[in-house]
Design an enzyme around this catalytic site. Structure first.
Site, short mmCIF file in Angstrom:
data_model
loop_
_atom_site.label_atom_id
_atom_site.label_comp_id
_atom_site.label_asym_id
_atom_site.label_seq_id
_atom_site.Cartn_x
_atom_site.Cartn_y
_atom_site.Cartn_z
CB SER A 41 -64.07 25.81 47.88
OG SER A 41 -63.34 25.55 46.79
CB ILE A 44 -61.69 29.48 47.63
CG1 ILE A 44 -62.63 29.46 46.93
CG2 ILE A 44 -61.34 30.85 48.23
CD1 ILE A 44 -64.03 29.85 47.58
CB VAL A 47 -55.02 34.81 54.23
CG1 VAL A 47 -53.78 35.75 54.28
CG2 VAL A 47 -56.01 35.52 53.37
CB ALA A 52 -46.76 36.27 65.33
CE LYS A 80 -45.54 37.92 69.29
NZ LYS A 80 -46.43 38.39 68.59
N PRO A 98 -42.90 43.49 75.91
CG PRO A 98 -42.38 44.01 78.10
CD PRO A 98 -42.47 44.63 76.94
#
Length: 512
Positions: A41, A44, A47, A52, A80, A98
């Site tokens: 939806s 809604i 988040v 990362a 990264k 690392p």
């Protein structure tokens, strides 16, 4: 129920978790007689903070047949090489966790044992000098692995920073191309079989009902199916991981494009910095018992390196896991399955791990209890090992400058973590249990970086004469440094090798 193959799967919720699940299931299980439906939806929302990642994501993208350069361009991604931790041991201290590995083992003689032995004999060479990822990160360099296993360039480990919303949209394209059906709508009711308690269907606000054999709950923290309907329960780990809020905001980038995430310890939590092509993601993760939402937002905004892009968002969460990840004919993935500190970028990995185990144990319509028990056992172990690794960062510290840090420094930790710490303090040994996520490199980086001191070294290291050990490790450090210097600058790699050509990116990064 019969032992026939699944005929239908319904994924409730979109976002990164939902579309990762849909794309993977369609890729591996796709067949004409299997229907995969995803319900989400726009009302809604999601988040969408998981920017990362860690190296296992490369295997997931490979499973889907994703071209990495295309993925980089589509998601605003950067590379990264690890995480820089600032002010965690004490103010002014930094260390680097690392990817890849430290040095090389010499037959049965482990590198870390030799390093501890040399350190006890006065050698001051930094642990990071044996990591090509750490050395490259210092100089903002990046390259993909090359040259085989006999060169440090062959041991480069990497992951990505990316725009989570763009990644979800990218995966949606893959999933829908593979036949996944998307349904827009809000689930208003969940219907269960009166005899078995299995979920029979979900009903949308429009009145449409979506029936399926298997349901995957990707509904976020609310756990619409696994919790609100099936009442699987929740195991709260807030006493070990007390952070329960985060305020997040993006800003413009200044300075070079760094190939690593930065985590800075703050008064009542920690702050992330995640560099993307087009912006920098920032957030302050904190414990509401020790800091107000207003103070956290003020601290975050005042520390931004560039102009703020948008308004800060407040997120609330609880650290812990579902007591059952798979109940009846429902499997929870993503935030619906639980949540752990975002400190080591494990949220997306836990989705991936859940998908991988589901694919190992794809149920028939009989839903064998043994499959369900095994899945729950393996996912519990996965969550608990990551939990211990995260607790280590907060507990092994010299900070006592605030009540928050003093509590974490002195609290009692899980027995499983206490045992690891005791072993390290005695001999410097680190280990990886079975197929747990974090490697020896990760445990060594954080244990040493957080100030744990080994009284001795692994007895296997005594199998090499001291002078030979010194010469060999010196050579490893020299070769590693030389290899790192060969790597191109991170921004230049993105432009020349990945085809990144966004004008804003070029002007910000490549123009003197």
């Amino acid at each position: 129920m019969t032992h026939e193959a699944l005929r239908s799967i319904a994924i409730i919720g979109g976002g990164t978790a939902g579309w990762m699940t849909a794309a993977a299931l369609a890729r591996v299980l796709g067949r004409p007689d299997l229907t995969i439906t995803l319900v989400e939806s726009e009302e809604i929302g999601t988040v969408g903070v998981g920017e990362a990642t860690i190296p296992p994501l490369l295997a997931f993208n490979s499973l889907l047949g994703i071209d990495e350069d295309h993925f980089i361009r589509a998601t605003g991604a950067t590379f990264k090489l690890g995480i820089e931790f600032t002010d965690w041991l004490h103010h002014g201290h930094r260390y680097f966790h690392p990817f890849g590995n430290y040095g090389v083992d010499f037959g049965p003689i482990p590198f870390d044992g030799l390093w501890h032995r040399l350190k006890a004999n006065g050698d001051t060479t930094s642990l990071e000098d044996y990591s090509i990822c750490a050395l490259a990160a210092r100089e903002n360099r990046f390259d993909r692995p090359s040259g085989g296993t006999n060169t440090p360039l062959g041991h480069i480990g990497y992951a990505f920073h990316f725009d989570a919303a763009r990644y979800a949209a990218f995966l949606r394209g893959h999933a829908e191309t593979s036949g996944v059906i998307r349904k827009e709508g809000k689930v208003t009711q969940v219907h269960q079989d009166g005899d078995t308690g299995f979920i029979a269907s979900v009903e949308l606000a429009s009145g449409e009902q979506i029936a399926a054999d298997l349901f995957v709950d990707c509904s976020g923290f609310r756990g619409l199916l696994i919790d609100q309907t099936l009442e699987a329960g929740f195991e709260d780990w807030g006493h070990w991981l007390p952070n329960d809020r985060a305020v997040a905001v993006a800003c413009e980038r200044s300075g070079p494009l760094t190939p690593y995430t930065r985590s800075t310890a703050r008064e009542a939590g920690w702050q992330w910095r995640i560099p993307l092509q087009h912006r920098v993601g920032n957030g302050y993760v904190y414990a509401s018992d020790h800091l107000s939402d207003e103070a956290a937002e003020e601290a975050l905004v005042s520390s931004l390196e560039g102009q703020m892009l948008g308004s800060p968002r407040l997120l609330r969460f609880r650290a812990g896991r579902r007591k059952a990840f798979w109940a009846k004919n429902c499997i929870a993935l993503g935030l619906a399955s639980g949540f752990l500190e975002p400190l080591e970028s494990t949220s997306i990995h836990l989705v991936q791990a859940g998908i991988a185990r589901l694919l190992e144990m794809v149920p028939t319509r009989a839903f064998e209890p043994a499959d369900i028990r095994r899945y729950n056992r393996l996912m519990t172990t996965e969550f608990e090992s990551i939990r211990d690794f995260l607790i280590l960062h907060f507990h092994a510290t010299q900070r006592s400058d605030t009540p928050y840090w003093d509590h974490l420094r002195t609290m009692q930790v899980p027995d499983s973590l206490a045992e690891r710490i005791a072993i390290y303090r005695a001999t410097g040994r680190v280990f990886r249990e079975a197929d747990e996520l974090f490697s020896k490199t990760s445990w060594l980086a954080v244990m040493h970086g957080q100030g744990l001191i080994a009284a001795g070294h692994d007895p296997l290291a005594d199998g090499m004469p001291l002078a030979e050990a010194q010469a060999r490790l010196q050579r490893v450090a020299q070769v590693t440094a030389a290899a790192a210097r060969q790597m191109p600058e991170h921004a230049d790699f993105l432009r020349r090798r990945c085809g990144v050509s966004d004008p804003a990116f070029l002007n910000t990064v490549l123009t003197p």
